[in-house]
Design an enzyme around this catalytic site. Structure first.
Site, PDB file in Angstrom:
ATOM      1  N   GLY A  51       3.658  33.815  45.149  1.00  0.00           N
ATOM      2  CA  GLY A  51       4.949  33.147  44.934  1.00  0.00           C
ATOM      3  C   GLY A  51       4.906  31.638  45.119  1.00  0.00           C
ATOM      4  N   LYS A  73       8.547  13.005  41.274  1.00  0.00           N
ATOM      5  CA  LYS A  73       8.728  12.682  42.695  1.00  0.00           C
ATOM      6  C   LYS A  73       8.184  11.288  43.011  1.00  0.00           C
ATOM      7  CE  LYS A  73       8.564  17.559  44.006  1.00  0.00           C
ATOM      8  NZ  LYS A  73       7.668  18.697  44.281  1.00  0.00           N
ATOM      9  N   GLY A 133      10.711  25.688  49.129  1.00  0.00           N
ATOM     10  CA  GLY A 133      11.247  26.834  49.879  1.00  0.00           C
ATOM     11  C   GLY A 133      12.742  26.697  50.045  1.00  0.00           C
ATOM     12  N   VAL A 175      12.394  15.184  46.935  1.00  0.00           N
ATOM     13  CA  VAL A 175      10.966  14.912  47.174  1.00  0.00           C
ATOM     14  C   VAL A 175      10.572  15.472  48.533  1.00  0.00           C
ATOM     15  CG1 VAL A 175       9.164  13.151  47.333  1.00  0.00           C
ATOM     16  CG2 VAL A 175      11.186  12.719  45.924  1.00  0.00           C
ATOM     17  N   THR A 232      17.859  30.314  44.885  1.00  0.00           N
ATOM     18  CA  THR A 232      17.132  30.268  46.166  1.00  0.00           C
ATOM     19  C   THR A 232      17.639  29.130  47.047  1.00  0.00           C
ATOM     20  OG1 THR A 232      15.222  31.040  44.944  1.00  0.00           O
ATOM     21  CG2 THR A 232      14.810  30.204  47.153  1.00  0.00           C
ATOM     22  N   ILE A 283      10.705  17.438  54.312  1.00  0.00           N
ATOM     23  CA  ILE A 283      10.216  16.187  54.926  1.00  0.00           C
ATOM     24  C   ILE A 283      11.277  15.101  54.743  1.00  0.00           C
ATOM     25  CG2 ILE A 283       8.363  14.469  54.969  1.00  0.00           C
ATOM     26  CD1 ILE A 283       6.607  16.455  53.436  1.00  0.00           C
ATOM     27  N   LYS A 290      27.114  31.221  36.608  1.00  0.00           N
ATOM     28  CA  LYS A 290      27.488  31.680  35.259  1.00  0.00           C
ATOM     29  C   LYS A 290      28.019  33.093  35.274  1.00  0.00           C
ATOM     30  CE  LYS A 290      24.400  29.038  32.277  1.00  0.00           C
ATOM     31  NZ  LYS A 290      22.959  29.000  32.266  1.00  0.00           N
ATOM     32  N   GLY A 301      10.674  18.441  49.909  1.00  0.00           N
ATOM     33  CA  GLY A 301      11.405  19.538  50.566  1.00  0.00           C
ATOM     34  C   GLY A 301      12.016  19.110  51.882  1.00  0.00           C
ATOM     35  N   GLU A 325       4.917  29.171  39.908  1.00  0.00           N
ATOM     36  CA  GLU A 325       5.857  29.820  38.991  1.00  0.00           C
ATOM     37  C   GLU A 325       5.069  30.640  37.968  1.00  0.00           C
ATOM     38  OE1 GLU A 325       9.165  29.348  39.053  1.00  0.00           O
ATOM     39  OE2 GLU A 325       9.168  27.817  40.622  1.00  0.00           O
TER      40      GLU A 325
HETATM   41  N1  HSE Z   1       7.230  23.313  42.424  1.00  0.00           N
HETATM   42  C1  HSE Z   1       7.181  22.369  43.490  1.00  0.00           C
HETATM   43  C2  HSE Z   1       5.870  22.482  44.228  1.00  0.00           C
HETATM   44  C3  HSE Z   1       8.283  22.534  44.492  1.00  0.00           C
HETATM   45  O1  HSE Z   1       5.019  23.314  43.900  1.00  0.00           O
HETATM   46  O2  HSE Z   1       5.669  21.705  45.132  1.00  0.00           O
HETATM   47  C4  HSE Z   1       9.582  22.033  44.010  1.00  0.00           C
HETATM   48  O3  HSE Z   1       9.566  20.656  43.841  1.00  0.00           O
END
Ligand code: HSE
Length: 436
Positions: free
Chosen positions: A199, A217, A314, A144, A26, A148, A58, A146, A202
């Site tokens: 989504g 983070k 994202g 850390v 992604t 920002i 891979k 995304g 996970e």
């Molecule tokens: N899984 C993280 C979150 C995003 O839910 O913020 C990736 O660091």
């Protein structure tokens, strides 16, 4: 950086920065697409063409729409062995192979951009030292928050800001779940299922809901804020798995919102970093952070308070931070500016039990004369002062919900042990910290 004419294409660039991309999931595909889309803009702004020349994956047979097949390789040595490649972008994740790839890339003379918070929080000390020794850069804006721009802002814009406190909502999954619970859309399990369906969470949400993702983070943010290395092992963390709707509702009655808060503090020259659910006053800027949005709230002697907020995950959002790091490398390659994590100090840590917190407490008790006095007495014995309290009666039972003034944690938990041992108490009290 490849100097001279920008290759066969006439792009108008004065030079080309060649990139080896490790991973085309992604984030990796987001980076590739963003570089393609923004190529002309970046050339116009910087004179440099960013060009992905190899992509490590891979399985070379999988169809990857938009990616020319000739860029794909399953051979890492063809990337580090290519003298034309300037920057290696690591977006495969994990702390095993990713560590070897980053280390080898640095040793091969490449600068590195990574989004890998666990790698940096667990093994960053080794990698940053290596980068420093080899006069290479590791940039990690995407690790850390995304999109920002918190790393660059803290390292550069706030270098003289005297930051002493960093509060973060740095995990979108848990903030999404807590927002859904606060809005009455379900209990923890229902909110998690909703987050998974959409989504945000996970299929295996453990790292997020346990606080482990946020802890990594916060280790990174604390290292930058206090200029002293904080690793994953230094961060104590709790998740949101045991939070109940009752806790969220009672918090609301007291004027608080429950958030998973990362807290990094510099107290008397010592550092404390942890992650836990906390009650945030409704009028605090962090209380307004909804859904999967992230926020970092900084307090400093010089800056008072600053909050940065935005999407914390994202593909395209994270890609935006990675591309900005690549451009920074293009602009600072010869100066080696900010090669490591600025951790030139070695501060001691301060044990959590010495850090003062206000607490929320919920406990079921027998509803008869003297019960409240016993509980208040247990608190008084430890010097814990009660700020407010509500009681809800249910037949001969009562639920007491108490908020304390800030107090040392060791004393508070001794009082909780004493209260839990009272015959009038039904079960151990639920306790949550209050951001104060
Ligand atoms: N899984 C993280 C979150 C995003 O839910 O913020 C990736 O660091």
């Amino acid at each position: 950086m490849g100097q001279g004419p920008a290759g066969q294409r006439d792009t108008g660039a004065q030079s080309v920065l060649r990139i080896g991309l490790l991973g085309f999931g992604t984030i990796g595909s987001g980076v590739y697409r963003l570089i393609e889309r923004e190529r002309d803009e970046i050339i116009a702004a910087t004179g440099v063409e960013l060009r992905v020349v190899k992509v490590l994956e891979k399985d070379l047979q999988v169809e990857r729409p938009g990616l020319p097949r000739e860029l794909l390789t399953d051979d890492f040595s063809s990337i580090v062995g290519d003298p034309e490649i300037d920057v290696v972008v690591e977006v495969i994740g994990g702390t095993g192979a990713a560590f070897d790839f980053v280390k080898t890339a640095l040793e091969s003379g490449k600068n590195v951009v990574t989004a890998n918070k666990q790698l940096l929080a667990h093994r960053g000390a080794t990698l940053f030292q290596l980068a420093r020794d080899l006069h290479r850069q590791i940039r990690f804006e995407a690790a850390v928050g995304g999109a920002i721009p918190i790393i660059r802002v803290m390292r550069e814009s706030m270098i003289a800001a005297g930051i002493h406190t960093v509060y973060g909502i740095v995990n979108g999954t848990t903030n999404y779940i807590l927002t859904a619970m606060a809005q009455g859309r379900g209990d923890y399990a229902e909110a998690l299922t909703e987050a998974q369906k959409l989504g945000y969470a996970e299929p295996d949400p453990t790292e997020d809901v346990s606080g482990g993702d946020a802890a990594a983070k916060m280790a990174i943010l604390a290292s930058i804020a206090f200029k002293s290395r904080v690793t994953m092992a230094d961060v104590s963390y709790e998740g949101i798995e045991t939070l109940t709707l009752d806790d969220v509702r009672y918090a609301g009655e007291f004027g608080f919102v429950v958030k998973l808060i990362g807290a990094a503090r510099l107290i008397g020259g010592r550092v404390n970093v942890r992650v836990h659910p906390a009650l945030v006053p409704e009028d605090h800027p962090l209380a307004s952070i909804q859904g999967s949005t992230n926020a970092v709230f900084l307090e400093g002697d010089v800056i008072d308070e600053i909050m940065l907020t935005g999407p914390g995950a994202g593909g395209r959002q994270t890609a935006s931070a990675i591309v900005s790091d690549i451009v920074s490398i293009a602009g600072t390659k010869t100066t080696g500016f900010l090669q490591d994590c600025s951790c030139y100090k070695s501060l001691d840590s301060i044990p959590s039990e010495e850090v003062p917190s206000a607490f929320f407490l919920r406990v079921n008790v027998a509803d008869r004369p003297g019960v409240l006095a016993q509980i208040a007495g247990a608190f008084a014995d430890e010097g814990v002062s009660i700020e407010s309290m509500i009681q809800k009666g249910h037949a001969d039972q009562a639920e007491l919900v108490i908020v304390t003034h800030p107090t040392r944690e060791d004393g508070f938990f001794r009082a909780i042990d004493a209260i839990a041992g009272l015959p009038v108490c039904k079960g151990r009290p639920v306790t949550l910290r209050v951001l104060s």
